[in-house]
Scaffold this motif. Structure first.
Motif, PDB file in Angstrom:
ATOM      1  N   VAL A  49       0.864  -1.175   0.000  1.00 23.05           N
ATOM      2  CA  VAL A  49       0.000   0.000   0.000  1.00 23.05           C
ATOM      3  C   VAL A  49       0.902   1.226   0.000  1.00 23.05           C
ATOM      4  CG1 VAL A  49      -1.589   1.376   1.395  1.00 23.05           C
ATOM      5  CG2 VAL A  49      -2.005  -1.062   1.083  1.00 23.05           C
ATOM      6  N   VAL A  50       0.651   2.132  -0.934  1.00 26.00           N
ATOM      7  CA  VAL A  50       1.379   3.393  -1.014  1.00 26.00           C
ATOM      8  C   VAL A  50       0.385   4.512  -0.699  1.00 26.00           C
ATOM      9  CG1 VAL A  50       2.655   4.973  -2.516  1.00 26.00           C
ATOM     10  CG2 VAL A  50       2.993   2.495  -2.727  1.00 26.00           C
ATOM     11  N   VAL A  51       0.717   5.321   0.303  1.00 26.45           N
ATOM     12  CA  VAL A  51      -0.128   6.454   0.672  1.00 26.45           C
ATOM     13  C   VAL A  51       0.682   7.724   0.447  1.00 26.45           C
ATOM     14  CG1 VAL A  51      -1.545   7.540   2.461  1.00 26.45           C
ATOM     15  CG2 VAL A  51      -1.266   5.036   2.437  1.00 26.45           C
ATOM     16  N   THR A  52       0.166   8.598  -0.417  1.00 26.40           N
ATOM     17  CA  THR A  52       0.864   9.841  -0.726  1.00 26.40           C
ATOM     18  C   THR A  52       0.248  10.991   0.068  1.00 26.40           C
ATOM     19  OG1 THR A  52      -0.551  10.585  -2.560  1.00 26.40           O
ATOM     20  CG2 THR A  52       1.218   9.006  -3.086  1.00 26.40           C
ATOM     21  N   GLY A  53       1.046  12.032   0.275  1.00 22.20           N
ATOM     22  CA  GLY A  53       0.571  13.163   1.057  1.00 22.20           C
ATOM     23  C   GLY A  53       0.749  14.506   0.393  1.00 22.20           C
ATOM     24  N   LYS A  76     -16.344  -0.898  10.835  1.00 28.68           N
ATOM     25  CA  LYS A  76     -15.336  -0.177  10.057  1.00 28.68           C
ATOM     26  C   LYS A  76     -14.253   0.308  11.009  1.00 28.68           C
ATOM     27  CE  LYS A  76     -18.617   1.439   6.608  1.00 28.68           C
ATOM     28  NZ  LYS A  76     -19.240   2.604   6.003  1.00 28.68           N
ATOM     29  N   ALA A  77     -13.101   0.635  10.460  1.00 29.82           N
ATOM     30  CA  ALA A  77     -11.989   1.089  11.287  1.00 29.82           C
ATOM     31  C   ALA A  77     -12.386   2.279  12.147  1.00 29.82           C
ATOM     32  CB  ALA A  77     -10.784   1.441  10.421  1.00 29.82           C
ATOM     33  N   CYS A  78     -13.106   3.215  11.550  1.00 28.86           N
ATOM     34  CA  CYS A  78     -13.465   4.438  12.264  1.00 28.86           C
ATOM     35  C   CYS A  78     -14.967   4.664  12.221  1.00 28.86           C
ATOM     36  CB  CYS A  78     -12.738   5.631  11.641  1.00 28.86           C
ATOM     37  SG  CYS A  78     -13.006   7.168  12.550  1.00 28.86           S
ATOM     38  N   SER A  79     -15.523   5.032  13.353  1.00 29.19           N
ATOM     39  CA  SER A  79     -16.952   5.339  13.435  1.00 29.19           C
ATOM     40  C   SER A  79     -17.298   6.603  12.664  1.00 29.19           C
ATOM     41  CB  SER A  79     -17.364   5.511  14.901  1.00 29.19           C
ATOM     42  OG  SER A  79     -17.116   4.321  15.602  1.00 29.19           O
ATOM     43  N   PHE A  80     -16.334   7.500  12.523  1.00 30.81           N
ATOM     44  CA  PHE A  80     -16.530   8.706  11.724  1.00 30.81           C
ATOM     45  C   PHE A  80     -16.193   8.329  10.289  1.00 30.81           C
ATOM     46  CE2 PHE A  80     -16.101  10.219  15.971  1.00 30.81           C
ATOM     47  CZ  PHE A  80     -16.954  11.301  16.049  1.00 30.81           C
ATOM     48  N   ILE A  92      -8.952   3.117   3.132  1.00 31.99           N
ATOM     49  CA  ILE A  92      -7.526   2.805   3.264  1.00 31.99           C
ATOM     50  C   ILE A  92      -7.263   1.715   4.302  1.00 31.99           C
ATOM     51  CG2 ILE A  92      -5.260   3.768   3.893  1.00 31.99           C
ATOM     52  CD1 ILE A  92      -6.254   6.473   2.817  1.00 31.99           C
ATOM     53  N   ALA A  93      -7.980   1.746   5.418  1.00 32.69           N
ATOM     54  CA  ALA A  93      -7.724   0.817   6.531  1.00 32.69           C
ATOM     55  C   ALA A  93      -7.738  -0.656   6.113  1.00 32.69           C
ATOM     56  CB  ALA A  93      -8.693   1.078   7.677  1.00 32.69           C
ATOM     57  N   PRO A  94      -8.758  -1.127   5.381  1.00 34.27           N
ATOM     58  CA  PRO A  94      -8.731  -2.540   4.987  1.00 34.27           C
ATOM     59  C   PRO A  94      -7.544  -2.883   4.088  1.00 34.27           C
ATOM     60  CG  PRO A  94     -10.909  -1.585   4.569  1.00 34.27           C
ATOM     61  CD  PRO A  94      -9.993  -0.468   4.956  1.00 34.27           C
ATOM     62  N   ALA A  95      -7.149  -1.938   3.250  1.00 37.39           N
ATOM     63  CA  ALA A  95      -5.996  -2.183   2.376  1.00 37.39           C
ATOM     64  C   ALA A  95      -4.729  -2.336   3.211  1.00 37.39           C
ATOM     65  CB  ALA A  95      -5.849  -1.041   1.366  1.00 37.39           C
ATOM     66  N   ILE A  96      -4.571  -1.485   4.229  1.00 34.75           N
ATOM     67  CA  ILE A  96      -3.399  -1.596   5.110  1.00 34.75           C
ATOM     68  C   ILE A  96      -3.426  -2.927   5.861  1.00 34.75           C
ATOM     69  CG2 ILE A  96      -2.302  -0.649   7.189  1.00 34.75           C
ATOM     70  CD1 ILE A  96      -2.934   2.155   6.070  1.00 34.75           C
ATOM     71  N   LEU A  97      -4.595  -3.314   6.332  1.00 35.09           N
ATOM     72  CA  LEU A  97      -4.704  -4.599   7.038  1.00 35.09           C
ATOM     73  C   LEU A  97      -4.265  -5.758   6.156  1.00 35.09           C
ATOM     74  CD1 LEU A  97      -8.072  -4.300   8.986  1.00 35.09           C
ATOM     75  CD2 LEU A  97      -5.776  -4.481   9.953  1.00 35.09           C
ATOM     76  N   ASN A  98      -4.608  -5.709   4.880  1.00 39.60           N
ATOM     77  CA  ASN A  98      -4.297  -6.803   3.959  1.00 39.60           C
ATOM     78  C   ASN A  98      -2.921  -6.690   3.321  1.00 39.60           C
ATOM     79  OD1 ASN A  98      -6.795  -8.124   4.324  1.00 39.60           O
ATOM     80  ND2 ASN A  98      -7.782  -6.701   2.919  1.00 39.60           N
ATOM     81  N   ALA A  99      -2.242  -5.594   3.544  1.00 42.07           N
ATOM     82  CA  ALA A  99      -0.941  -5.365   2.910  1.00 42.07           C
ATOM     83  C   ALA A  99       0.182  -6.108   3.621  1.00 42.07           C
ATOM     84  CB  ALA A  99      -0.636  -3.869   2.896  1.00 42.07           C
ATOM     85  N   ASP A 100       1.196  -6.396   2.835  1.00 45.48           N
ATOM     86  CA  ASP A 100       2.438  -6.924   3.396  1.00 45.48           C
ATOM     87  C   ASP A 100       3.380  -5.783   3.749  1.00 45.48           C
ATOM     88  OD1 ASP A 100       1.793  -9.732   2.846  1.00 45.48           O
ATOM     89  OD2 ASP A 100       2.031  -9.149   0.738  1.00 45.48           O
ATOM     90  N   ALA A 101       3.173  -4.639   3.104  1.00 49.61           N
ATOM     91  CA  ALA A 101       4.055  -3.489   3.295  1.00 49.61           C
ATOM     92  C   ALA A 101       3.271  -2.198   3.086  1.00 49.61           C
ATOM     93  CB  ALA A 101       5.221  -3.549   2.317  1.00 49.61           C
TER      94      ALA A 101
END
Length: 179
Positions: A4-8, A58-62, A69-78
């Protein structure tokens, strides 16, 4: 490997995006599967510290784009975060994602053992300018029990295209081989 790549960065033609593209292109050549999230183009707020993480399933109630993004991070190896340095720190556009990793901890999710990489740049020539990005992310990785496999930190780039005067894109591509 699923990365997972997260850009800012809000600049699609900016220097950190150029390094991101170089990393992704090389990672795909290495056979890795990439899932990219451009946080600056998403609706992601900060953590409300309500401690109701995963109470709604879900990861966040809000409910905002962090829940994509949260499920992708959970399933990611990196996980790889890429960003410019804003005022000696992490840009607001990605800070909400980083802060809300808290939900994975509160939710009792097993996220230990992931590999982690950082790609960042800054306007000034002084490498310590990026300490406000590097140190919090290194500490976060340690808390989450993620293995830091590499960091690409490039100083002295401000204007779009400045990265092409450096070896930043080449170093970002080299980082892909560490996963």
């Amino acid at each position: 490997m699923n990365i997972v790549v997260v850009t800012g960065s809000p600049r699609k033609n900016g220097n950190s995006f150029a390094m991101t593209e170089a990393f992704i292109k090389e990672a795909e050549k290495c056979g890795h599967k990439i899932e990219r999230f451009d946080a600056a183009m998403m609706k992601i707020g900060g953590c409300h510290a309500c401690m109701t993480c995963y109470k709604t399933g879900k990861a966040c109630s809000f409910d905002d784009d962090f829940n994509i993004i949260a499920p992708a991070i959970l399933n990611a190896d990196a996980v790889v975060f890429t960003m410019p340095t804003y005022w000696y720190s992490i840009p607001a556009q990605i800070k909400g994602v980083i802060d809300r990793l808290f939900s994975l901890v509160v939710g009792g999710k097993d996220i230990a053992g992931k590999k982690f990489g950082l790609i960042a740049c800054c306007e000034e020539d002084d490498m310590t300018v990026m300490d406000g990005v590097r140190i919090p992310l290194e500490r976060s990785a340690a808390l989450l029990k993620w293995d830091v496999v590499g960091e690409v930190l490039v100083p002295a780039v401000l204007n779009e295209g400045d990265i092409n005067k450096t070896d930043g894109c080449a170093k970002a591509a080299e980082l892909a081989h560490k996963f």
